[in-house]
Design a protein around this motif. Structure first.
Motif, PDB file in Angstrom:
ATOM      1  N   UNK A  30     -71.457  -2.644 -65.140  1.00 20.15           N
ATOM      2  CA  UNK A  30     -71.436  -3.448 -66.367  1.00 20.15           C
ATOM      3  C   UNK A  30     -70.128  -4.215 -66.494  1.00 20.15           C
ATOM      4  N   UNK A  31     -69.035  -3.569 -66.085  1.00 21.34           N
ATOM      5  CA  UNK A  31     -67.721  -4.213 -66.113  1.00 21.34           C
ATOM      6  C   UNK A  31     -67.694  -5.400 -65.153  1.00 21.34           C
ATOM      7  N   UNK A  32     -68.247  -5.206 -63.962  1.00 21.53           N
ATOM      8  CA  UNK A  32     -68.291  -6.275 -62.955  1.00 21.53           C
ATOM      9  C   UNK A  32     -69.087  -7.466 -63.469  1.00 21.53           C
ATOM     10  N   UNK A  33     -70.208  -7.186 -64.107  1.00 22.92           N
ATOM     11  CA  UNK A  33     -71.052  -8.280 -64.593  1.00 22.92           C
ATOM     12  C   UNK A  33     -70.386  -9.023 -65.747  1.00 22.92           C
ATOM     13  N   UNK A  34     -69.781  -8.272 -66.671  1.00 31.87           N
ATOM     14  CA  UNK A  34     -69.138  -8.920 -67.815  1.00 31.87           C
ATOM     15  C   UNK A  34     -67.953  -9.768 -67.380  1.00 31.87           C
ATOM     16  N   UNK A  35     -67.139  -9.230 -66.476  1.00 27.34           N
ATOM     17  CA  UNK A  35     -65.917  -9.937 -66.064  1.00 27.34           C
ATOM     18  C   UNK A  35     -66.223 -11.003 -65.008  1.00 27.34           C
ATOM     19  N   UNK A  88     -62.090  -2.071 -63.527  1.00 32.12           N
ATOM     20  CA  UNK A  88     -61.712  -3.236 -64.337  1.00 32.12           C
ATOM     21  C   UNK A  88     -60.853  -4.193 -63.500  1.00 32.12           C
ATOM     22  N   UNK A  89     -59.842  -3.650 -62.830  1.00 32.47           N
ATOM     23  CA  UNK A  89     -58.942  -4.469 -62.022  1.00 32.47           C
ATOM     24  C   UNK A  89     -59.682  -5.128 -60.863  1.00 32.47           C
ATOM     25  N   UNK A  90     -60.609  -4.381 -60.248  1.00 29.02           N
ATOM     26  CA  UNK A  90     -61.384  -4.933 -59.134  1.00 29.02           C
ATOM     27  C   UNK A  90     -62.262  -6.092 -59.610  1.00 29.02           C
ATOM     28  N   UNK A  91     -62.867  -5.934 -60.788  1.00 27.68           N
ATOM     29  CA  UNK A  91     -63.702  -7.002 -61.355  1.00 27.68           C
ATOM     30  C   UNK A  91     -62.856  -8.225 -61.699  1.00 27.68           C
ATOM     31  N   UNK A  92     -61.679  -7.977 -62.265  1.00 24.78           N
ATOM     32  CA  UNK A  92     -60.769  -9.077 -62.598  1.00 24.78           C
ATOM     33  C   UNK A  92     -60.334  -9.834 -61.331  1.00 24.78           C
TER      34      UNK A  92
END
Length: 329
Positions: free
Chosen positions: A94-99, A148-152
């Motif tokens: 979900x974090x990956x998709x949002x970011x 989070x950092x990976x998605x960013x």
């Protein structure tokens, strides 16, 4: 001609300060919120009446393209992200998709419309992760240590690719910790300031803290959104590291916050080992030389003044009953 800016993540801390800044500069400001999060608009207070707000499914590129055609912004600020980093471990997809997903879909929509739009991506110092050297600048290698950092980082490189491959005006601000009275009580700065205010008013008699020796580069969100705006006013799109360049320990943070109301922190603070985060030993501190030279940007509010501002705002909130000592309304 009045400029139009579109902001995702408009209900967050940065969304608030950026909206306020752009309105002061005479912009028409359009905010996007997810349909299921429209209740978060209350966080904007009276500011929401000065914005145009659209509830939009940001998983649909076609919808986003249609909105861009309708609104015709000159600038997009993509601030959409989870509000609390540790939560990303519970929902990495979900974090990956949002970011990342939101960044890709917005950049694709910009390309599809063909409009002359300048795009800002909110990157993060968390992307540096397990650093080998301090301070960090735009050439420091990235080693993200959480979802989070990976998605960013994925969103960051997506922005770079769209700049280099599609020739879009797209840039990223690699921002270090930036705080304000609008921070969630989950964050240590706000937790401390709210705790200090509650102790000062006799509502509480102790403050539990994890690692007092953890160090951060903390600045004021109101200063950092100005850097975002400055990036989109340049002739060429580039990425910039934004921070104060000063490391402060949690112990300094605590002592300064208590001192702002005339209290001795050692009488009230209790160390709780269960609150220690595993990644707190990494020394993330900014080298913002490029931003200072090219953007003419400088942080204005010192940590001491920032903490004083935050503590006194929480004193006001507790006294008028708008929040409880837990930070909940």
């Amino acid at each position: 001609m009045t400029k139009t800016a579109l902001i995702t993540g408009v209900t967050g801390q940065d969304g608030y300060y950026l909206s306020r800044l752009l309105l002061q500069k005479g912009y028409r400001v359009v905010g996007l919120v997810l349909p299921q999060r429209q209740s978060n608009l209350a966080k904007l207070g009276s500011l929401v009446n000065k914005l145009e707000v659209y509830a939009v499914d940001m998983t649909d590129t076609k919808v986003l393209s249609g909105l861009l055609e309708q609104v015709k912004p000159q600038e997009i600020y993509n601030l959409a992200a989870p509000s609390f980093i540790p939560d990303s471990w519970d929902d990495p997809l979900g974090t990956l998709d949002l970011v990342t997903g939101t960044a890709i879909r917005l950049l694709t929509a910009v390309r599809q419309t063909g409009l002359a739009i300048r795009f800002y991506q909110a990157s993060s110092s968390e992307m540096f992760g397990k650093v080998d050297c301090s301070p960090q600048d735009e050439n420091t290698p990235f080693r993200p240590m959480n979802p989070y950092a990976a998605a960013k980082l994925h969103a960051h490189w997506t922005t770079v690719h769209h700049r280099e491959y599609y020739n879009l005006f797209a840039c990223s601000g690699i921002l270090y910790n930036h705080e304000s009275p609008r921070r969630s009580p989950q964050f240590v700065t706000r937790k401390v300031c709210l705790g200090v205010a509650a102790i000062k008013l006799g509502i509480s008699d102790r403050l539990e803290i994890g690692n007092l020796d953890a160090k951060r580069d903390w600045g004021y969100a109101g200063d950092y959104v100005e850097a975002m705006w400055l990036m989109l006013q340049q002739k060429q799109p580039e990425d910039y590291v934004i921070g104060t360049g000063k490391l402060h320990s949690v112990k300094e943070l605590v002592a300064t916050a208590f001192e702002s109301v005339g209290l001795d922190w050692t009488r009230y603070v209790v160390v709780n080992p269960n609150l220690v985060r595993p990644d707190e030993h990494f020394l993330l501190v900014a080298n913002s030389t490029k931003a200072k030279q090219k953007l003419k940007w400088q942080p204005q509010l010192s940590l001491e003044k920032l903490l004083e501002k935050m503590v006194h705002k929480d004193l006001e909130r507790l006294q008028n009953g708008t929040i409880a000592a837990t930070g909940k309304p």
